[in-house]
Design a protein around this motif. Structure first.
Motif, PDB file in Angstrom:
ATOM      1  N   GLN A   2     -34.046  -9.922 -56.630  1.00  0.00           N
ATOM      2  CA  GLN A   2     -33.353  -9.179 -57.727  1.00  0.00           C
ATOM      3  C   GLN A   2     -32.905 -10.115 -58.964  1.00  0.00           C
ATOM      4  O   GLN A   2     -33.307  -9.774 -60.087  1.00  0.00           O
ATOM      5  N   LYS A   3     -32.510 -11.249 -58.715  1.00  0.00           N
ATOM      6  CA  LYS A   3     -32.025 -12.210 -59.510  1.00  0.00           C
ATOM      7  C   LYS A   3     -33.126 -12.533 -60.432  1.00  0.00           C
ATOM      8  O   LYS A   3     -32.912 -12.662 -61.602  1.00  0.00           O
ATOM      9  N   TYR A   4     -34.385 -12.824 -59.911  1.00  0.00           N
ATOM     10  CA  TYR A   4     -35.319 -13.402 -60.512  1.00  0.00           C
ATOM     11  C   TYR A   4     -36.016 -12.457 -61.344  1.00  0.00           C
ATOM     12  O   TYR A   4     -36.432 -12.754 -62.617  1.00  0.00           O
ATOM     13  N   LYS A   6     -34.572  -9.987 -62.680  1.00  0.00           N
ATOM     14  CA  LYS A   6     -33.474  -9.846 -63.899  1.00  0.00           C
ATOM     15  C   LYS A   6     -33.944 -10.953 -64.872  1.00  0.00           C
ATOM     16  O   LYS A   6     -33.823 -10.590 -66.212  1.00  0.00           O
ATOM     17  N   ILE A   7     -34.018 -12.155 -64.454  1.00  0.00           N
ATOM     18  CA  ILE A   7     -34.291 -13.189 -65.294  1.00  0.00           C
ATOM     19  C   ILE A   7     -35.680 -12.828 -66.040  1.00  0.00           C
ATOM     20  O   ILE A   7     -35.756 -13.162 -67.302  1.00  0.00           O
ATOM     21  N   ASP A  10     -34.833 -10.143 -68.670  1.00  0.00           N
ATOM     22  CA  ASP A  10     -33.988 -10.969 -69.756  1.00  0.00           C
ATOM     23  C   ASP A  10     -34.631 -11.912 -70.791  1.00  0.00           C
ATOM     24  O   ASP A  10     -34.642 -11.859 -71.650  1.00  0.00           O
ATOM     25  N   VAL A  87     -37.991 -18.270 -64.786  1.00  0.00           N
ATOM     26  CA  VAL A  87     -37.626 -18.106 -63.376  1.00  0.00           C
ATOM     27  C   VAL A  87     -37.991 -19.431 -62.548  1.00  0.00           C
ATOM     28  O   VAL A  87     -37.303 -19.792 -61.689  1.00  0.00           O
ATOM     29  N   ASN A  90     -35.066 -21.708 -62.744  1.00  0.00           N
ATOM     30  CA  ASN A  90     -34.194 -21.098 -61.662  1.00  0.00           C
ATOM     31  C   ASN A  90     -34.376 -21.494 -60.504  1.00  0.00           C
ATOM     32  O   ASN A  90     -33.564 -21.789 -59.503  1.00  0.00           O
ATOM     33  N   ASP A  94     -32.301 -23.822 -57.814  1.00  0.00           N
ATOM     34  CA  ASP A  94     -31.586 -23.376 -56.733  1.00  0.00           C
ATOM     35  C   ASP A  94     -32.294 -24.184 -55.377  1.00  0.00           C
ATOM     36  O   ASP A  94     -31.535 -24.573 -54.650  1.00  0.00           O
TER      37      ASP A  94
END
Ligand SMILES: [Zn+2]
Ligand SMILES: [Zn+2]
Length: 290
Positions: A2-4, A6-7, A10, A87, A90, A94
């Motif tokens: 989900q985070k990726y 969103k990136i 965005d 992405v 990130n 991570d």
């Protein structure tokens, strides 16, 4: 995941509003107007003090290279590179923090004065780029992409940004890893980018300058034209790989300036048969899959 996602979203929307902002509001921290201003300045210098006086002011492929300039600087990011590279960054960060390996070199660069961060970042990034550039010449697969840049047959400032978008991917990926390990993020070192663009424009310009003794440190048009020479010295896959700095070529023995290179032939063997439109040049490297 989900985070990726969103990136990604965005990345697209963020870049779009960034770009419209750039166009609408000129400021000192604005790539679009810096690029435009630097280009016009170097072009005017070329017109007043041309090195090759017979070269047309609007030289061969002037408009093609002008288009490349805006494509590589703005449009490519717009159509997704920005989102995808965010992405990538990130995921990579991570991954590093899983092992507690972020800032592995533990230089604590962020505690240094800002000016020295600039200098260190500039030196390290330029040295990494020098190595990547050598790789682009050495690897037959990567050379197919880099050939686009070497298909320039008449030098002028805008030739600087004639390159395949794959180069952006290669440079960004390969240089992010070591820079992140040292502790530099993808912070926006605006001044560094602008200095690099200015030096790069000058390297490709029709100006016969080499900055006196500084030529051993800073790359210049008299040196970079030999990088584009059609005929290379025997057994070498390239010479003068420097981007902003020439010092790496002097240190590692890849500097080559036998005579004044003002009128040498540039390109590669068979350049006259190389495609000359933007789309055809973008597709060309993929037709050489083997
Ligand atoms: Zn090259
Ligand atoms: Zn070049």
């Amino acid at each position: 995941m989900q985070k990726y996602l969103k990136i990604i979203v965005d990345g697209f929307t963020g870049y779009w509003s960034y770009l419209t902002n750039e166009l609408l509001y000129p400021s000192w921290h604005n790539y679009f107007y810096w690029l435009l201003g630097l280009s016009l300045t170097v072009w005017v210098l070329e017109i007043i003090f041309p090195w090759r006086t017979t070269q047309a002011v609007v030289r061969k492929d002037f408009w093609l290279d002008g288009f490349y300039m805006f494509f590589n600087f703005f449009i490519f990011s717009l159509i997704g590179f920005n989102a995808i590279s965010n992405v990538g960054v990130n995921i990579f960060n991570d991954f590093l923090s899983l092992f507690g390996a972020k800032n592995i070199v533990a230089l604590k660069v962020h505690t240094l004065p800002v000016w020295s961060q600039f200098v260190i970042m500039f030196l390290i990034a330029d040295f990494i780029q020098w190595n990547i550039h050598r790789l682009l010449h050495r690897s037959p697969r990567l050379w197919q992409f880099h050939k686009v840049h070497h298909s320039v047959e008449q030098m002028g400032f805008a030739a600087h940004l004639r390159f395949h978008w794959m180069e952006t991917v290669i440079y960004t990926t390969l240089q992010h890893i070591p820079l992140a390990m040292i502790g530099f993020g993808i912070q926006d070192f605006f001044i560094i980018h602008i200095i690099a663009v200015a030096i790069g424009h000058l390297n490709h310009s029709n100006l016969g300058i080499s900055y006196g003794p500084l030529k051993y440190i800073i790359n210049n048009p008299r040196m970079h034209i030999w990088h584009h020479a059609k005929d290379l010295p025997d057994g070498r896959y390239g010479v003068n790989f420097g981007l902003s700095l020439s010092v790496w070529d002097y240190i590692f023995g890849t500097a080559y300036l036998p005579v004044n290179g003002r009128d040498i032939q540039i390109g590669f063997s068979g350049v006259e048969k190389y495609p000359d439109s933007f789309t055809a040049q973008m597709l060309e490297p993929f037709r050489h899959k083997k």
